[in-house]
Enzyme design. Structure first.
Site, PDB file in Angstrom:
ATOM      1  N   ASP A  23       0.711  -0.863   0.000  1.00  0.00           N
ATOM      2  CA  ASP A  23       0.148   0.537  -0.121  1.00  0.00           C
ATOM      3  C   ASP A  23       1.160   1.070  -0.192  1.00  0.00           C
ATOM      4  O   ASP A  23       0.458   2.335   0.035  1.00  0.00           O
ATOM      5  CB  ASP A  23      -0.847   0.097   1.296  1.00  0.00           C
ATOM      6  CG  ASP A  23      -0.023   0.064   2.903  1.00  0.00           C
ATOM      7  OD1 ASP A  23       0.401  -0.526   2.399  1.00  0.00           O
ATOM      8  OD2 ASP A  23      -1.054  -0.056   3.848  1.00  0.00           O
ATOM      9  N   ASP A  28       6.982   0.787   3.720  1.00  0.00           N
ATOM     10  CA  ASP A  28       6.698  -0.150   1.996  1.00  0.00           C
ATOM     11  C   ASP A  28       7.785  -0.026   1.170  1.00  0.00           C
ATOM     12  O   ASP A  28       8.047  -0.597   0.420  1.00  0.00           O
ATOM     13  CB  ASP A  28       5.404   0.069   1.553  1.00  0.00           C
ATOM     14  CG  ASP A  28       3.654  -0.263   2.301  1.00  0.00           C
ATOM     15  OD1 ASP A  28       4.025   0.332   3.395  1.00  0.00           O
ATOM     16  OD2 ASP A  28       3.579  -1.843   1.999  1.00  0.00           O
TER      17      ASP A  28
HETATM   18  O1  RIB Z   1       0.553  -1.782  11.317  1.00  0.00           O
HETATM   19  C1  RIB Z   1       2.167  -1.525  10.216  1.00  0.00           C
HETATM   20  C2  RIB Z   1       1.831  -1.451   8.884  1.00  0.00           C
HETATM   21  O2  RIB Z   1       0.641  -0.651   8.293  1.00  0.00           O
HETATM   22  C3  RIB Z   1       2.667  -1.440   7.898  1.00  0.00           C
HETATM   23  O3  RIB Z   1       2.269  -1.923   6.961  1.00  0.00           O
HETATM   24  C4  RIB Z   1       2.699  -0.275   7.608  1.00  0.00           C
HETATM   25  O4  RIB Z   1       3.609  -0.119   6.428  1.00  0.00           O
HETATM   26  C5  RIB Z   1       1.189   0.455   8.191  1.00  0.00           C
HETATM   27  O5  RIB Z   1       1.275   1.873   7.782  1.00  0.00           O
HETATM   28 CA    CA Z   2       2.361  -1.368   4.959  1.00  0.00          CA
END
Ligand code: RIB
Ligand code: CA
Length: 332
Positions: A23, A28
């Site tokens: 996402d 990421d």
């Molecule tokens: O809870 C952690 C996840 O959500 C990870 O994938 C990170 O990108 C966050 O926003």
């Molecule tokens: Ca993520």
């Protein structure tokens, strides 16, 4: 002839093919840079990136992926547009945590142009996962570092998908109920509980890197380490520096998604793994989106109303020496 076929089969067997489903928030992008850098050192082979709405909406996710690929000199690596929203739940992006663009306002602050960025493929991410699984049958793995919508769609379209994939590695879940999005639920699972439920039901064996492992003190990064990670002059290094927010006054920081990629690149990064039965709660008033794990119930089938199948391989401890090396090598 036959010799070349055999050689090709052998070479394919020794390869570590991955799809990254993302996402495209800050960590990421760190994860993609880490994975692509490992690919450049021939430790892994990334054959596609699939985008999902989560930290940000899908259009922004695609832009962030495109910029990440450009920073890595990988403009030709195919990336695919996936789900624009969760299956049932409304999309709730994480703008308050990672900025409107998911990258701590990288686009606004740096006045970056979006011209010349690589374009996504037309094929939907779920179809791409199915097609790649057929192409690299038995040799392809997938890591999801966002909500599980695309993988749920893919397995719904092709129920034989679990038998074709080598590994499914999920960043997500608060397996000890230490939630970050509700009291008990983690963001990637909580964002699309129905999708997570489908994936947990359909895949007999899922590797899970949970939230609690990512934030454990022994898995955090010191400021001395961050200075090294954020000081490289390469395109990748500058990109990582520009997206990574370092908050004053904290003595260490944690990241989730790049840790997951470390486990993808090198299985031995996972130092302690617990095999457990786990499910996603869909209907709880306070617990919707919770990753419910049987830690102590001995008669799993009878007492816990479970299946008795230990479907989760929960990663509880990481080899931080190896993790730090992979992080630093990713920005060279
Ligand atoms: O809870 C952690 C996840 O959500 C990870 O994938 C990170 O990108 C966050 O926003
Ligand atoms: Ca993520």
């Amino acid at each position: 002839g036959t010799f070349n076929n055999l050689l090709e089969t052998y070479l394919n067997m020794s390869k570590n093919y991955w799809v990254i489903d993302t996402d495209a928030g800050v960590d990421d992008c760190q994860a993609m840079v880490l994975g692509i850098s490992a690919m450049h050192r021939e430790l892994i082979d990334i054959v596609g990136i699939t985008a999902v709405a989560g930290n940000v909406g899908l259009p922004q996710a695609l832009i962030n992926i495109a910029q990440t690929l450009k920073s890595c000199g990988e403009e030709n690596l195919p990336f695919y547009p996936g789900a624009v929203s969760p299956l049932v739940a409304p999309l709730k992006v994480a703008a308050s945590i990672h900025g409107e663009d998911g990258l701590n306002n990288y686009w606004k602050l740096n006045g970056k142009s979006k011209e010349g960025l690589p374009s996504p493929q037309e094929k939907h991410a779920a179809q791409a996962i199915i097609d790649l699984a057929n192409e690299y049958r038995g040799e392809l793995s997938i890591t999801t570092i966002g909500p599980l919508t695309n993988l749920a769609l893919a397995v719904s379209l092709d129920p034989s998908l679990p038998s074709k994939l080598k590994r499914v590695l999920v960043m997500g879940g608060a397996v000890h109920a230490l939630g970050n999005t509700s009291f008990v639920a983690e963001f990637n699972i909580k964002s699309d509980p129905e999708a997570a439920h489908i994936v947990f039901q359909k895949f007999p064996r899922i590797e899970v890197l949970p939230w609690e492992t990512c934030i454990a003190a022994e898995h955090q990064f010191s400021y001395e380490f961050l200075e090294q990670y954020l000081s490289r002059a390469s395109d990748k290094g500058v990109f990582i520096k520009e997206i990574t927010k370092v908050e004053e006054g904290k003595s260490s920081v944690f990241f989730c998604d790049p840790l997951t990629l470390c486990v993808a690149v090198d299985e031995t990064v996972a130092k302690r793994v617990e095999e457990r039965e786990g499910h996603v709660e869909l209907t709880g008033t306070l617990t919707r989106g919770m990753t419910v794990v049987n830690w102590g119930c001995s008669d799993e089938k009878e007492v816990n109303e479970g299946t008795g199948v230990r479907n989760l391989r929960i990663i509880e401890a990481l080899d931080m020496q190896k993790v730090q090396e992979l992080f630093l090598q990713s920005v060279i």
